[in-house]
Write a protein that holds these residues in place. Structure first.
Motif, PDB file in Angstrom:
ATOM      1  N   ARG A  54       0.866  -1.189   0.000  1.00 56.86           N
ATOM      2  CA  ARG A  54       0.000   0.000   0.000  1.00 56.86           C
ATOM      3  C   ARG A  54       0.895   1.230   0.000  1.00 56.86           C
ATOM      4  O   ARG A  54       2.055   1.138   0.403  1.00 56.86           O
ATOM      5  N   PRO A  55       0.375   2.362  -0.478  1.00 54.42           N
ATOM      6  CA  PRO A  55       1.190   3.574  -0.407  1.00 54.42           C
ATOM      7  C   PRO A  55       1.150   4.134   1.023  1.00 54.42           C
ATOM      8  O   PRO A  55       0.164   3.951   1.724  1.00 54.42           O
ATOM      9  N   PRO A  56       2.234   4.791   1.449  1.00 54.47           N
ATOM     10  CA  PRO A  56       2.224   5.364   2.793  1.00 54.47           C
ATOM     11  C   PRO A  56       1.237   6.521   2.883  1.00 54.47           C
ATOM     12  O   PRO A  56       0.890   7.133   1.869  1.00 54.47           O
ATOM     13  N   THR A  71       4.261   3.399  -6.977  1.00 54.16           N
ATOM     14  CA  THR A  71       4.418   2.236  -7.856  1.00 54.16           C
ATOM     15  C   THR A  71       3.815   0.985  -7.211  1.00 54.16           C
ATOM     16  O   THR A  71       4.135   0.677  -6.070  1.00 54.16           O
ATOM     17  N   PRO A  72       2.927   0.280  -7.928  1.00 49.05           N
ATOM     18  CA  PRO A  72       2.337  -0.928  -7.336  1.00 49.05           C
ATOM     19  C   PRO A  72       3.348  -2.070  -7.199  1.00 49.05           C
ATOM     20  O   PRO A  72       4.401  -2.062  -7.844  1.00 49.05           O
ATOM     21  N   ALA A  73       2.989  -3.045  -6.358  1.00 50.79           N
ATOM     22  CA  ALA A  73       3.899  -4.145  -6.024  1.00 50.79           C
ATOM     23  C   ALA A  73       4.438  -4.851  -7.265  1.00 50.79           C
ATOM     24  O   ALA A  73       5.630  -5.156  -7.352  1.00 50.79           O
ATOM     25  N   CYS A  77       8.447  -5.195  -8.361  1.00 49.80           N
ATOM     26  CA  CYS A  77       9.175  -6.434  -8.606  1.00 49.80           C
ATOM     27  C   CYS A  77       9.999  -6.293  -9.875  1.00 49.80           C
ATOM     28  O   CYS A  77      11.170  -6.637  -9.927  1.00 49.80           O
ATOM     29  N   ARG A  78       9.368  -5.744 -10.915  1.00 48.73           N
ATOM     30  CA  ARG A  78      10.068  -5.496 -12.179  1.00 48.73           C
ATOM     31  C   ARG A  78      11.268  -4.575 -11.997  1.00 48.73           C
ATOM     32  O   ARG A  78      12.305  -4.739 -12.628  1.00 48.73           O
TER      33      ARG A  78
END
Lengths: 243, 328
Positions: A54-56, A71-73, A77-78
């Motif tokens: 989640r974003p802070p 940026t999403p999880a 990873c990418r």
């Protein structure tokens, strides 16, 4: 040179509860950093913010000089963040090697290359003999190693380990410690959450102690364990006085 | 080396499938009974349909109980194009498939955000709405349905009055294609992504799997293939109405072979269809008109027995045997 990972003034609130308040930490390339602290200190919350769950509520997170706060999880990873889960999340209906192939596919969509890569990672993690076993049949310590293997297959720059050494027998924990060392030798930076001090302290280059959602102390593990503030946080004020 | 054994296993599956297709193709040479041929056509059709369902429901773990919608759409698009616009059923079939895939994407956009049982419930409701719409849509024949006039035997028009064999071979072709598509996808990035999404979406995301996109992909492919089966069925029975192609019963009939045979496996749907469809067809004809619904009771019992004794489906019987052999 900028740090590999940086959090700047990160806050996380859950309703009225403040899990992280104004946390600014940085992790340099090639380091093994331990994120420690008593239960409820906000370690896992911070960990999940870095992993992109989640974003802070407030603050920013930087990887390699780029702002990845939003940026999403998947995308993290990418970009090079690999993670494990505290409560292991194996793909139970898949074989061990298939679990790892999922990770390898981030870098190569060619199946044979992904399979080869996955097997190499399994050898590295000492799981090659179990490659064709269903993930559900692994014993707990093997499942932990599978979590690490899966994350390593994504070829991360930064590996986030969430209590991978907790709850293992001393021998298993020792094998785990050696694995983390070998991971670092391959050039991967490691940030690990642990609360078993005696296991992590000899392993990490630097320890960051969280307490009540804030950074309490940070520094060399030998200094950190002697710090009265840390002892107080773990054992209560009475013991700190004695130290 | 490890990847060699894997490649061998996959080749063995492919050879096995080729042998099955060759054997199945020879069966009509010996079985001349039209009633039995009819059952064989339906068995193959449901094998293909269930294989298509298995891509979304089995591999990707999104349990759809509304596949009657795509089945019905395939049937309706083909029938409408043929009767109203004189479009050959082959094009109708393709159009039906594409329309179904697009609709699956449009419906997936909101519903794939739903977790667990809520997704299954949504699929039932949506298919039921579509059923009611077609029941009241005059232009599409409403409750009276569409009668496809059969004129002369023709491959172009895919109509045959004298023999069921062409239908049999198309059904075999359809089942084989659905199997082959699954076989190919199983060892692709998509196949791995789907299984990861099914087992643990959080872990999948942390490994770079785009969960939503992979669900959409599975939904579209599954709907496309299901519609092809529906189009075939329309031509096979040459008369369709909402009850006979879009009712809830089809959603069950499409999903059950996979569940019975082994959900999320390559061979499960085929095995399930081979066991289930002849059994239900036979019960239906033996008990006759008064036994309406008995076939579904048989289904239900089979599912209960399988889920109690072999939760991983009938295929589990074989893999257990294989494992024993491996130990010896």
């Amino acid at each position: 040179m900028t740090a590999l990972l940086e959090t700047r003034g990160v806050w996380q609130r859950f309703g009225g509860l403040v899990a992280n308040s104004d946390v600014s930490i940085s992790v340099g390339r090639g380091e093994i950093v331990g994120l420690i602290g008593p239960n409820g200190a906000g370690k896992s919350t911070l960990f999940n913010l870095i992993a992109g769950v989640r974003p802070p509520t407030q603050g920013t997170i930087w990887l390699d000089g780029e702002d990845i706060t939003a940026t999403p999880a998947t995308e993290r990873c990418r970009r090079g963040i690999g993670r494990t889960f505290q409560v292991v999340k194996s793909f139970e209906t898949m074989t061990v090697i298939d679990n790892v192939i999922v990770g390898a596919l981030v870098r190569s969509t060619e199946m044979r290359a992904a399979r080869r890569k996955a097997f190499e990672v399994l050898e590295f993690c000492g799981l090659a003999a179990r490659a064709d076993v269903m993930a559900s049949e692994l014993i707990p310590s093997e499942k932990r190693r599978l979590e690490v293997a899966r994350a390593l297959a994504t070829e991360p720059k930064l590996l986030l380990l969430d209590e991978v050494l907790t709850g293992l027998t001393p021998l298993e924990a020792q094998t785990g410690v050696e694995l983390v060392r070998r991971v670092r030798e391959t050039g991967v930076t490691v940030l690990m959450v642990e609360h078993v001090m005696e296991i992590v302290m000899p392993l990490v280059d630097r320890a960051i102690v969280l307490d009540l959602g804030k950074v309490l102390v940070e520094g060399k593990p030998t200094d950190v364990v002697r710090d009265p503030k840390v002892i107080a946080a773990y054992l209560g004020d009475r013991h700190a006085v004695g130290a | 080396m490890h990847d060699v054994t894997h490649a061998k296993q996959r080749r063995r599956d492919l050879i096995l499938a080729a042998v099955f297709v060759a054997l199945a193709a020879c069966v009509p040479l010996f079985v001349k009974d039209v009633y039995v041929q009819n059952i064989m056509v339906l068995t193959l059709m449901y094998a293909g349909l269930s294989q298509s369902w298995n891509i979304l429901g089995g591999y990707c773990g999104q349990i759809s109980l509304g596949h009657a919608l795509y089945f019905g759409l395939g049937a309706y698009v083909t029938a409408i194009l043929l009767t109203k616009f004189d479009v050959l059923p082959w094009f109708g079939m393709l159009t039906g498939g594409i329309i179904s895939a697009l609709i699956a994407l449009a419906l997936g956009y909101p519903t794939f955000r739903l977790g667990g049982h809520y997704f299954a419930i949504a699929t039932i409701v949506i298919a039921e709405i579509a059923y009611l719409l077609f029941l009241n849509w005059d232009w599409a024949g409403a409750a009276l349905g569409i009668d496809i006039m059969v004129r002369e035997d023709s491959w172009a028009k895919f109509q045959f009055t004298r023999s069921k064999l062409p239908y049999f071979y198309f059904a075999l072709f359809f089942a084989a294609v659905a199997w082959l598509v699954t076989w190919w996808l199983e060892n692709s990035k998509w196949g791995y992504w789907w299984r990861a999404v099914k087992d643990n979406p959080d872990a999948a995301e942390s490994l770079g799997v785009v969960v939503f996109k992979s669900k959409m992909g599975a939904g579209a492919i599954s709907a496309f293939l299901t519609a092809i089966g529906g189009a075939f069925y329309a031509m096979f029975v040459s008369y369709i109405d909402p009850e006979s192609v879009m009712s809830f019963q089809f959603s069950l009939l499409i999903s059950l072979p996979a569940v019975l045979g082994g959900i999320g496996t390559l061979w499960g749907p085929v095995l399930g269809a081979v066991v289930l469809i002849p059994v239900t067809e036979l019960t239906r004809s033996f008990i006759g008109g008064s036994g309406r619904g008995v076939d579904l009771i048989v289904y239900g019992s089979l599912i209960v027995i399988v889920s109690l004794t072999r939760p991983d489906g009938l295929l589990g019987l074989f893999s257990r045997k294989r494992k024993k052999e491996a130990v010896q």
